[in-house]
Design an enzyme around this catalytic site. Sequence first.
Site, PDB file in Angstrom:
ATOM      1  CG  LEU A 153       0.079   7.536 -15.902  1.00 20.85           C
ATOM      2  CD1 LEU A 153      -1.237   6.819 -16.213  1.00 20.85           C
ATOM      3  CD2 LEU A 153       0.146   8.862 -16.623  1.00 20.85           C
ATOM      4  CG  PHE A 249       9.970  13.055  -6.744  1.00 26.53           C
ATOM      5  CD1 PHE A 249       9.005  13.728  -7.459  1.00 26.53           C
ATOM      6  CD2 PHE A 249       9.702  11.759  -6.343  1.00 26.53           C
ATOM      7  CE1 PHE A 249       7.780  13.143  -7.751  1.00 26.53           C
ATOM      8  CE2 PHE A 249       8.482  11.163  -6.630  1.00 26.53           C
ATOM      9  CZ  PHE A 249       7.524  11.858  -7.343  1.00 26.53           C
ATOM     10  N   GLY A 257       6.291   5.115  -0.082  1.00 28.28           N
ATOM     11  CA  GLY A 257       5.520   3.868  -0.041  1.00 28.28           C
ATOM     12  C   GLY A 257       4.793   3.719  -1.356  1.00 28.28           C
ATOM     13  CB  CYS A 260       4.908   2.527  -8.237  1.00 30.42           C
ATOM     14  SG  CYS A 260       3.212   2.593  -8.799  1.00 30.42           S
ATOM     15  CE  LYS A 263       4.307  -3.018  -9.000  1.00 34.17           C
ATOM     16  NZ  LYS A 263       4.754  -3.119 -10.387  1.00 34.17           N
ATOM     17  CE  LYS A 320       0.382   9.545  -5.057  1.00 36.64           C
ATOM     18  NZ  LYS A 320       0.997   9.937  -6.299  1.00 36.64           N
TER      19      LYS A 320
HETATM   20  C1  UGA Z   1       5.217   6.683  -9.005  1.00 39.07           C
HETATM   21  C2  UGA Z   1       5.925   7.586 -10.029  1.00 39.07           C
HETATM   22  O1  UGA Z   1       5.989   8.928  -9.557  1.00 39.07           O
HETATM   23  C3  UGA Z   1       5.201   7.563 -11.372  1.00 39.07           C
HETATM   24  O2  UGA Z   1       5.932   8.292 -12.334  1.00 39.07           O
HETATM   25  C4  UGA Z   1       5.071   6.102 -11.828  1.00 39.07           C
HETATM   26  O3  UGA Z   1       4.411   5.999 -13.067  1.00 39.07           O
HETATM   27  C5  UGA Z   1       4.316   5.324 -10.776  1.00 39.07           C
HETATM   28  O4  UGA Z   1       5.046   5.385  -9.543  1.00 39.07           O
HETATM   29  C6  UGA Z   1       4.179   3.899 -11.264  1.00 39.07           C
HETATM   30  O5  UGA Z   1       5.199   3.218 -11.430  1.00 39.07           O
HETATM   31  O6  UGA Z   1       3.057   3.474 -11.590  1.00 39.07           O
HETATM   32  P1  UGA Z   1       3.162   7.002  -7.328  1.00 39.07           P
HETATM   33  O7  UGA Z   1       3.649   5.748  -6.677  1.00 39.07           O
HETATM   34  O8  UGA Z   1       1.728   7.110  -7.671  1.00 39.07           O
HETATM   35  O9  UGA Z   1       3.960   7.259  -8.714  1.00 39.07           O
HETATM   36  O10 UGA Z   1       3.449   8.203  -6.352  1.00 39.07           O
HETATM   37  P2  UGA Z   1       4.557   9.359  -6.171  1.00 39.07           P
HETATM   38  O11 UGA Z   1       3.868  10.656  -6.253  1.00 39.07           O
HETATM   39  O12 UGA Z   1       5.715   9.157  -7.054  1.00 39.07           O
HETATM   40  O13 UGA Z   1       4.980   9.120  -4.647  1.00 39.07           O
HETATM   41  C7  UGA Z   1       5.557   7.886  -4.232  1.00 39.07           C
HETATM   42  C8  UGA Z   1       6.008   7.981  -2.792  1.00 39.07           C
HETATM   43  O14 UGA Z   1       7.106   8.869  -2.660  1.00 39.07           O
HETATM   44  C9  UGA Z   1       4.941   8.503  -1.815  1.00 39.07           C
HETATM   45  O15 UGA Z   1       4.956   7.715  -0.649  1.00 39.07           O
HETATM   46  C10 UGA Z   1       5.353   9.926  -1.537  1.00 39.07           C
HETATM   47  O16 UGA Z   1       4.944  10.376  -0.265  1.00 39.07           O
HETATM   48  C11 UGA Z   1       6.872   9.796  -1.608  1.00 39.07           C
HETATM   49  N1  UGA Z   1       7.552  11.076  -1.937  1.00 39.07           N
HETATM   50  C12 UGA Z   1       7.395  11.651  -3.145  1.00 39.07           C
HETATM   51  C13 UGA Z   1       8.369  11.655  -0.992  1.00 39.07           C
HETATM   52  O17 UGA Z   1       8.549  11.129   0.129  1.00 39.07           O
HETATM   53  N2  UGA Z   1       9.026  12.815  -1.302  1.00 39.07           N
HETATM   54  C14 UGA Z   1       8.888  13.410  -2.509  1.00 39.07           C
HETATM   55  O18 UGA Z   1       9.522  14.479  -2.732  1.00 39.07           O
HETATM   56  C15 UGA Z   1       8.043  12.814  -3.455  1.00 39.07           C
END
Ligand code: UGA
Length: 448
Positions: A153, A249, A257, A260, A263, A320
Site C-alpha cells: 500500500l 515509477f 523518501g 518504506c 528503511k 510525497k
Molecule cells: C511504498 C510502495 O510503493 C508500496 O507498495 C509499499 O507497500 C510501501 O512503500 C510500504 O512498504 O509500506 P510509499 O512509501 O507510501 O509506498 O510511497 P510511494 O508512492 O511508493 O513513493 C515513495 C517515494 O518514491 C516518494 O518519495 C516518491 O516521491 C518517490 N517516487 C515515486 C519518485 O520519486 N518517482 C516515482 O516515479 C515514484
Amino acid sequence: MKISVAGTGYVGLVTGVCLAEIGHDVICYDVDKVKIEQLKSGHLPIYEPLLEESIERNIRAKRLHFTSSPLEAYTQAEIVYIAVGTPEKIDGAANLDYVNSAAKEIATYVQKDVIVVTKSTVPFGTNKQLKELMNAHKRYPIKVDVASNPEFLREGSAVHDTFHGDRIVIGAESEEVASVIEKINEPFKIPIIKTSIESAEMIKYAANAFLAMKITFVNEIANLCEYIGADIQDVANGIGTDQRIGKKFLRAGIGYGGSCFPKDTHALLHLSHNFNYPFSILESVIHVNHHQQMRLYEKAKSMALSFFQKKVVVLGLTFKPNTDDIREAPSLRMIEVLLEEGAVVTVYDPAAMKAVEQIFGDRLTYAKSALEAIEGVDAVFIVTEWDEIKEISFSSYLLRMKQPLIFDGRNCYQVEQAKKYPVTYVSIGREDVICATLSNTYTIQSAP
Ligand code: UGA
C-alpha cells in the site's frame, strides 16, 4: 470470522478498516490508549484519504471496534494480524522489538487455535521465529500457525490500493493455513499468489527495493539527460511504453523518501551482508538516492548562486503529496543546507507544517498558503508536488516573487510553458530556462 489487528499505524488501520469494509468482524488493538480513544470517536490520527469515512461507516455497522485491552482483542480471536512498526536500527537492520512484543502479548491472551498473519515488513525467517516465540509464551494448549501477508500500500492511496491491488501474497507453511487467509481476502477480488513463508518475506523486500531501483535508475538517466540536452519526460515515456519496462515509477525528481523505501532498502542490504552477499546494485541505489536529494541545491550552486541572507522558500515538505508524513523527506535535508548557508527560509506544506515546526522551531517562517509563501522571496525550491503547489501559475511567481528563480525538484511544469515567461526555471533532467536578467537582478554573492 473474528479478526484482530495489532497496531493502528497506517498499515494496521487500513488493514483493519478494509477487512471490516468487506464484511469481517474486526477489532483494532493498540497499546496507545489516547489513539484508541481518538479512533473510537471517529478521529483519524493520520492523514489518509477515504479512511475516515470508512471508519465511521464500519463503526456504525458494528463491524469495527477499537480497544487498548489485549484481553478484549485476543481472547476470542481466530485470526490476528500483526501490523506494528519495524523501524530502522542504527546499523540498518529492522527493529523487531514491537513485532516480538505483539507476538508475546497475543500468545499470553489467546484462548483458541489461532493464525497470526504478519503484515509488518520483517526480515527472512521472522515469521517462523514468531511461531516459536508464541508457542513458548502461550498459556492454553492451542495451535498457533503463522502466515506472511505483506502489504503493498502506498501512503496517501492505501485504501484505494487495498481494493485495487495487483496481487495479494500469502506465505504459509500449509495449504490449510493459506486457504483460510485466501478466503478472508476473497471479497477483494484480487489475484492471490500463495508461496512459502520465506518467499513471501522476500517478495515484500524485493518489490520495494526494485521500485527504489527503478526510480533511482530514471533519476540517473535524468541527470545524464541534462548533459546531453535530452528531456527525461520524453525519455521516460519512450522507455516506459515498452511493456517490459512499464510507465509507472519513472518520474524523475530529487529522490525517494518516506517510511518504506529508505528503511527497507537498508534492511535488505543488511540482510544480504548477514549472508556475506554483496548486494552491489542495492548499495548503489541507496548511495545515488542520497546524492539525488541534494541535486537541486547542487544545480543552484553550479550556477554560482548564493543564498546567504536571501529569502528562500521550500514548497512541499512531505516525502510525497497526499500524506502528512515527513519521514526521510528530501525537504528536511534541503532546509538544513539552506539554513547552514545563511538563507532566510520560509516553508509551506498543506499537511506537514506542525511536524516540521517541531523539528525546526523558530529557525523557519511558516506560511499559511503556497501563494503567501512565495510573496517577496528571492528563490523557490519545489520539493513535493502537491496540487496546490502545481497550481501556482508562472504569472503568480512573476507577480509575487522578488525575482522569479524557481527550482523544481518534481518537474511540476512544462519547460515550454516556462519559456513563455521571463523566469529562471530549473528542473530535473530537462532543459534549464535561464532568464536573461537573472545575473542583474540576483546579486551573486559568496557566502562568508
Ligand atoms: C511504498 C510502495 O510503493 C508500496 O507498495 C509499499 O507497500 C510501501 O512503500 C510500504 O512498504 O509500506 P510509499 O512509501 O507510501 O509506498 O510511497 P510511494 O508512492 O511508493 O513513493 C515513495 C517515494 O518514491 C516518494 O518519495 C516518491 O516521491 C518517490 N517516487 C515515486 C519518485 O520519486 N518517482 C516515482 O516515479 C515514484
